[in-house]
Structures are given as structure tokens and as C-alpha cells.
Enzyme design. Structure first.
Site, mmCIF file in Angstrom:
data_model
loop_
_atom_site.group_PDB
_atom_site.id
_atom_site.type_symbol
_atom_site.label_atom_id
_atom_site.label_comp_id
_atom_site.label_asym_id
_atom_site.label_seq_id
_atom_site.Cartn_x
_atom_site.Cartn_y
_atom_site.Cartn_z
ATOM 1 N N ARG A 247 1.008 -1.209 0.063
ATOM 2 C CA ARG A 247 0.130 0.052 0.022
ATOM 3 C C ARG A 247 0.904 1.258 -0.040
ATOM 4 O O ARG A 247 1.844 1.256 0.639
ATOM 5 C CB ARG A 247 -0.842 0.219 1.264
ATOM 6 C CG ARG A 247 -2.002 -1.124 1.322
ATOM 7 C CD ARG A 247 -3.112 -0.438 0.308
ATOM 8 N NE ARG A 247 -4.433 -1.335 0.255
ATOM 9 C CZ ARG A 247 -4.215 -2.442 -0.681
ATOM 10 N NH1 ARG A 247 -3.255 -2.742 -1.541
ATOM 11 N NH2 ARG A 247 -5.483 -3.105 -0.513
ATOM 12 N N GLU A 276 -4.331 7.148 -4.572
ATOM 13 C CA GLU A 276 -4.382 6.972 -6.071
ATOM 14 C C GLU A 276 -5.508 7.414 -6.620
ATOM 15 O O GLU A 276 -6.726 6.953 -6.518
ATOM 16 C CB GLU A 276 -4.637 5.247 -6.022
ATOM 17 C CG GLU A 276 -3.112 4.666 -5.603
ATOM 18 C CD GLU A 276 -3.423 3.160 -5.291
ATOM 19 O OE1 GLU A 276 -4.477 2.509 -5.698
ATOM 20 O OE2 GLU A 276 -2.339 2.396 -4.658
ATOM 21 N N HIS A 295 -2.121 0.453 -9.738
ATOM 22 C CA HIS A 295 -2.567 -0.689 -8.747
ATOM 23 C C HIS A 295 -3.297 -1.612 -9.615
ATOM 24 O O HIS A 295 -4.324 -1.878 -9.198
ATOM 25 C CB HIS A 295 -3.793 0.103 -7.600
ATOM 26 C CG HIS A 295 -3.924 -0.604 -6.619
ATOM 27 N ND1 HIS A 295 -4.127 -0.365 -5.356
ATOM 28 C CD2 HIS A 295 -3.913 -1.815 -6.559
ATOM 29 C CE1 HIS A 295 -4.272 -1.189 -4.383
ATOM 30 N NE2 HIS A 295 -3.985 -2.264 -5.104
ATOM 31 N N ILE A 296 -2.470 -2.362 -10.251
ATOM 32 C CA ILE A 296 -2.712 -3.535 -11.230
ATOM 33 C C ILE A 296 -2.393 -4.787 -10.543
ATOM 34 O O ILE A 296 -2.363 -5.671 -11.245
ATOM 35 C CB ILE A 296 -2.508 -3.406 -12.565
ATOM 36 C CG1 ILE A 296 -1.147 -2.820 -12.631
ATOM 37 C CG2 ILE A 296 -3.302 -2.380 -13.067
ATOM 38 C CD1 ILE A 296 -0.715 -2.856 -13.878
ATOM 39 N N GLY A 297 -2.087 -5.083 -9.402
ATOM 40 C CA GLY A 297 -1.360 -6.107 -8.673
ATOM 41 C C GLY A 297 -2.280 -7.309 -8.970
ATOM 42 O O GLY A 297 -1.929 -8.608 -8.997
#
Lengths: 331, 298
Positions: A247, A276, A295-297
Site C-alpha cells: 500500500r 491513487e 494498482h494493477i497487482g
């Protein structure tokens, strides 16, 4: 008639919406509809009193819908909030618990795709992939310079901070690159687990001083907020890269900017920031030794499906008074 | 040992855009008397006879018949890197000159790059970065997805030293690994990485989510991947090339990408390098094709 009855028998599930840029994917909504009577926020807001009573579960995806006191007060029969994803730092667990509502997450579904993302960021940063791609397609490029180099990943030292499910999968992948693996965690893993991936337990300071790549794989808690600040960045090698798949708030972002500008560390690769997206004038967006991804984990077709399935299983277990696979509790 | 007694090696130049790195030149000088092309051309008659080896760096100096004729004592051309498609082997052989390459040292870095390209392409990393930093971005859309690498099927075409290292890495991502090679590897080697041999390239192409080219360039592998092969691939598949640009029929690739016959390509090599700028603009859409030339750290 019987179909309508069957649907009404299904427990009511609140979701943000279906489709579009903020809603649940159509295919996932179809999956949810097999087990629940799906109700969108719009439908709830149109008739709070009647519709509110029907809702027993909420499916939170991409942090939506926002769970606040007002919402909880309007859902008297709410039993469980099924979060899609493992991080629950966006949920006020204490407040939710006070309403007698359980919270579940999806630790299994996220592990592979997030570990993959950590590896992708490490490799992309080390080999200057984004920069290289820009050079390759730039209208100004008329030759490829011979003295344009990246750094090696194979046999380098990776320091994993946070060796939970995801961190361990990162270690499994990194091992295949013959990396030397150090890790730091609240609890030490068993000897077998360490040996299986060739990982050495380290104190934080040692890990920071010895690693070529430092990867953050912790969850966000009051203890891990700003875990990496000026002091920690100062301990890292000037040739080291910081990778964050946790995070944004785990890093003191201002300290990071300073460290990157002063070349205290070499580069950063961040799938997460705070907030974000970052404000468009944020210095992190301008640094050429930073890769930022949106944030495409877990942003894969496969992972999002598995997350929905895991959330469904968790929510149904609460409704059916069965053991709950992945419940999260306030600290 | 006096500098004059050290064997003389011809190099293109030191430093600059294409030259041998200064620090490499330093350790070469411990063993050899280095002569640059400039120095050689200024004193051909004297220096030509002294040169016993040529050290090639980034395919320079260019070796032609004229050069070979003026180096009567040349014994060996040592090429940096593993590919030797830039050398006329029969010409060199006819002059009795040996050729060497560096197959082992390149293997892990090249395999790493293959993995980097596969991950970046599958997860749309370059595109994602551009979105993350774009002045127009106000939010991150929820319906923006990539495809998973873990558990997917990787087809490795060319299972030499580099291809095998790719397989070792891919195994850790629990990928199903298929491979096509001139020769099948032995059972232990296959088992160690969980790779299944596909005698027919078609079988590999039809099943793979990722097709990675790890062959050397020879007359047999020239345009190995053309229209037919691209059409055999899944429409959701990604082609990754870490071999040589000429292994792929580039026009066929452009067509396949434009018509969504395959999903995407990630190329560390093209023909030529760099590509003409008009080709980049008109033919390759940036979101479909990650193009880079990333040199290994030697």
C-alpha cells in the site's frame, strides 16, 4: 413464477454497480447472481427503506462501495462484508464490528497475480524496460547506444519485507532467478519453508543494507504505516531499487521523493501510491527513475474471477453459519 | 612483458556510441595490444601483419574480404554475444580464421529479459505506467485488466542454453511449458523444468498463451514465424522475441497485430534496429507492441 420466487429467496447482496469504469465486471455480476439477489447502490438509494432490509451482504470491489456509518445504519440485516482483495485498510473494522457485521477478504485469490506483479516491476525497473520501450519508438531515435545498460536480476540480492502468502510466492519466483533472498517478517518462517526458497531471515537493517532490490509485501496497519522512511532509505544501497506492491502509505512518500532526487537509492517501482492516482503535479510522476503502475497487482481476468469466487464462498459461509475461511478482525 | 610482446588485437574503437567500454579496454590491455580501426587504417602495412585477432563488440568492426586480405596473420575473430548471424562464416573459414562467441555469459541476462517482456506485456506494464503518470488521468478504471502469467502455457521455440534458462524461470511461475527444438532434450532435463517436447511447431503454437522465440538466426530459422504460424496461435496469445528480428516475418506480424490474429507482441529485436520511424508510427500501435532494445550488462 418459481424463478422469480427462487431469486427472491436468494440473499440480498449490495454492490456498487455493474459495468463501466467503477462497477463490477459483467461476468462477475453474473457469477454473483447465481448465489445472491444482486442489488446496486443506485437501486438501494432509490428505495432505502424497502431495499435496505433485504441486504445481508456487501461485495466490496476496488474499494467500492464506501462503507460508512450511514450505510451500515440503513442495512439492519447486514451480516457480512465480503471484500474482493486481501487488503482491508480501507475498511473501518472496529466500526463495522460494532454493528455485528463480519468482514472477509480473499488472501488466496490475490497471491499469484500480486507476486507476478512484484516480479514484473523488479524486472522492468532493473532492465529499464519502460525507458527502453520509449527509446525504441521515439521519433528522435536513429540508433541504439551501446553504453545504455540496466542491472542484472539473476544472482542479485532480493530483500522481501513481509513474507506472508504473497511474499513467499515472490520468493519462490525469485529463487528461479538464482537470487539471494533475505526476508523480514513479524514471525520467522519454519526452517523447511526457508530452505524451500533459499530465504534467510534478516533484521530490517541488515536487509536494507544488503539488498539490491527491496520489495514491500506487507499489509497496511498502524505498525507498517511509513515503515520505509528517510532512515530506511538511507540504509539502502545507492544502487538499490525499492519495489512496492503493498500500500502506498507503507512508504513515507516525501522521503522517497527526496531519496530518489538525491540518488540515495537508484530507482523505485510502485504499483501503489497514496493517494491513487497521485495528484498530477506530484514529483514522483516527473522522476525518470520511477515506474508507477495504476494498482494493477490483481488486475487480471483470472485473479478478479478468483477473488469474486473466494468472496462468494466467504459470504455464503457466514450466511450458512459455517466456518469462515478468511475472516478479518479489528486489531 | 613489454606491451610490444602482447598479441595484437583489432577493435573498432573505444568509447562513444558503439565502442568498447573504457573499463573493458583496460582489462583487455592487460593481455593484448589493442589497435583501433583508426590506428590500423593510418598504418595498414605495418599494423596489418601484427594483428592476430579481432575483438568484435556490437558487431563492429565489420569484417569483409578486403580486411581479411590485409590481415595475413589473423587467427581468430572473437565475437561478443552468442549470435553470429552478422558474420560470413564461410568467408572467414576460407581464410583459415576461427570464430568464437560467448554463449554462456549471455544466457541468464537474455532469459531474464524474456521473462521481463512476457510479464510486462501480459500485465500491460508500459501502458499502465503511461496511464499512471498521464496528465489526463483522474482515476484508475476498474475494468482495465491484463492476463495472468502464473499458470499459463509458455511455448519456447529454441531450447538451447538461453531457452532452458527461460524454462527454469517460468517453472517458478507454475507455467505449463511446451518447447520446440531441433533436438529433443533428455528426460531429466525435461523433467527438471517440467517441459513437454512438441515435435511439430504447430502443436506448440496452437496451445501456447505465450510464444517465446529463443533460436539463433540461420537460413532455417529466417522468417520461422510468418503468416501461417501467427494464424495458428491463439487470438489471446502474445509473441515474445529475444532472438533476432529476422526470425519473424515483420510484415506478417504487423498484419496479425492489426487484425487481432494475436493479442500482442513484445520484441527486444527487430529488423532493422532501430526500425524506420515511419514504421513505428504507422504500423506498430504502442499498446500492442512493446519494442525495446535492451542491451545486456556484460
Amino acid at each position: 413464477m418459481s424463478t422469480v420466487m427462487a431469486e427472491q429467496d436468494l440473499p440480498g447482496l449490495l454492490i456498487m454497480g455493474i459495468g463501466g469504469t467503477h462497477g463490477v465486471q459483467e461476468s462477475l455480476a453474473a457469477l454473483l447472481k447465481k448465489h445472491f439477489s444482486v442489488i446496486t447502490m443506485k437501486e438501494l438509494l432509490e428505495n432505502k427503506k424497502e431495499v435496505g432490509k433485504k441486504i445481508q451482504c456487501i461485495f466490496v470491489s476496488e474499494f467500492r462501495p464506501t462503507i460508512d456509518q450511514e450505510l451500515l445504519e440503513s442495512l439492519p440485516n447486514l451480516k457480512v462484508i465480503g471484500n474482493s482483495g486481501v487488503g482491508v485498510d480501507h475498511l473501518n473494522l472496529k466500526m463495522i464490528s460494532n454493528f455485528g457485521v463480519r468482514v472477509t477478504n480473499t488472501p488466496h485469490a490475490v497471491a499469484d497475480s500480486t507476486a507476478d506483479m512484484g516480479m514484473a516491476l523488479m524486472l522492468a525497473s532493473a532492465r529499464r524496460l519502460v525507458e527502453g520501450s520509449q527509446i525504441a519508438v521515439s521519433p528522435d531515435t536513429n540508433y541504439f547506444a551501446a553504453d545504455w545498460l540496466g542491472v542484472e536480476v539473476t544472482r542479485a540480492t532480493l530483500g522481501i519485507i513481509g513474507m506472508g502468502r504473497i511474499g513467499y510466492k515472490v520468493a519462490q519466483r525469485a529463487r528461479a532467478f538464482e537470487m539471494k533472498i533475505l526476508y523480514h517478517n513479524r514471525n520467522r518462517r519454519s526452517q523447511e519453508e526457508e530452505q524451500a526458497v533459499g530465504a534467510c531471515y534478516s533484521e530490517m537493517e541488515d536487509l536494507l543494507q544488503q539488498s539490491d532490490f527491496v520489495m514491500l509485501v506487507v499489509n497496511l496497519t498502524p505498525q507498517t504505516e511509513k515503515l520505509i522512511g528517510k532512515k530506511e532509505l538511507g540504509l539502502m544501497k545507492p544502487t538499490a531499487t525499492l519495489i512496492n506492491i503493498s500500500r502506498g502509505a507503507v512508504i513515507d512518500q516525501d522521503a522517497l521523493v527526496e531519496a530518489l532526487q538525491n540518488k540515495t537509492i537508484k530507482a523505485a517501482a510502485l504499483d501503489v501510491t497514496y493517494p491513487e492516482p497521485l495528484p498530477r503535479n506530484h514529483p514522483l510522476l516527473k522522476l525518470n527513475n520511477v515506474i508507477i503502475t495504476p494498482h494493477i497487482g490483481t488486475a487480471t481476468v483470472q485473479a478478479t474471477h478468483m477473488m469474486a469466487e473466494e468472496a462468494i464462498a466467504n459470504m455464503l459461509s457466514v450466511l450458512n453459519c459455517q466456518p469462515i475461511p478468511s475472516e478479518v478482525f479489528p486489531q | 612483458m613489454e606491451a610490444q610482446e602482447l598479441p595484437c588485437v583489432l577493435i573498432d574503437c573505444i568509447g562513444g556510441k558503439h565502442g568498447v567500454y573504457e573499463d573493458h579496454a583496460e582489462f583487455l590491455k592487460e593481455r593484448f595490444c589493442l589497435i583501433t580501426m583508426k590506428e590500423y587504417l593510418e598504418n595498414k602495412n605495418f599494423l596489418g601483419k601484427k594483428i592476430r585477432a579481432i575483438y568484435m563488440w556490437y558487431h563492429k568492426p565489420v569484417i569483409n574480404e578486403e580486411l581479411l586480405q590485409s590481415l595475413p596473420n589473423l587467427k581468430i575473430v572473437a565475437s561478443s554475444g552468442v549470435g553470429i548471424d552478422h558474420l560470413d562464416l564461410s568467408l572467414l573459414s576460407s581464410y583459415g580464421v576461427k570464430v568464437s562467441n560467448t554463449p554462456f555469459i549471455v544466457s541468464t541476462d537474455t532469459a531474464d529479459l524474456g521473462m521481463a517482456l512476457m510479464l510486462a506485456s501480459s500485465r500491460r506494464l508500459v501502458e499502465g505506467h503511461q496511464m499512471a503518470i498521464s496528465p489526463d488521468t483522474e482515476y484508475f478504471p476498474a475494468d482495465w485488466l491484463g492476463a495472468e502469467v502464473s499458470g499459463a502455457t509458455l511455448g519456447i521455440i529454441g531450447m538451447g542454453t538461453i531457452g532452458y534458462k527461460v524454462a527454469e524461470r517460468a517453472k517458478a511461475f507454475e507455467m505449463k511449458i511446451l518447447y520446440h527444438n531441433r533436438k529433443q532434450r533428455n528426460k531429466e532435463e525435461e523433467r527438471a523444468v517440467g517441459a513437454t517436447y512438441c515435435k511439430k511447431i504447430d502443436d506448440l503454437l496452437q496451445q501456447a498463451d505465450f510464444v517465446m522465440l529463443v533460436v539463433n538466426l540461420t537460413p532455417q530459422t529466417h522468417k520461422l514465424i510468418g503468416k501461417r504460424e501467427l494464424q495458428l496461435m491463439k487470438p489471446t496469445a502474445i509473441l515474445i522475441n529475444i532472438s533476432r528480428g529476422l526470425v519473424v516475418d515483420q510484415d506478417a506480424l504487423v498484419e496479425a497485430l492489426q487484425n487481432k490474429v494475436i493479442k500482442a507482441a513484445a520484441l527486444d529485436v527487430t529488423y532493422p534496429e532501430p526500425l524506420p520511424r515511419l514504421d513505428i508510427f504507422f504500423k506498430f500501435n504502442r499498446s500492442e507492441c512493446v519494442c525495446c532494445k535492451i542491451r545486456k550488462s556484460l
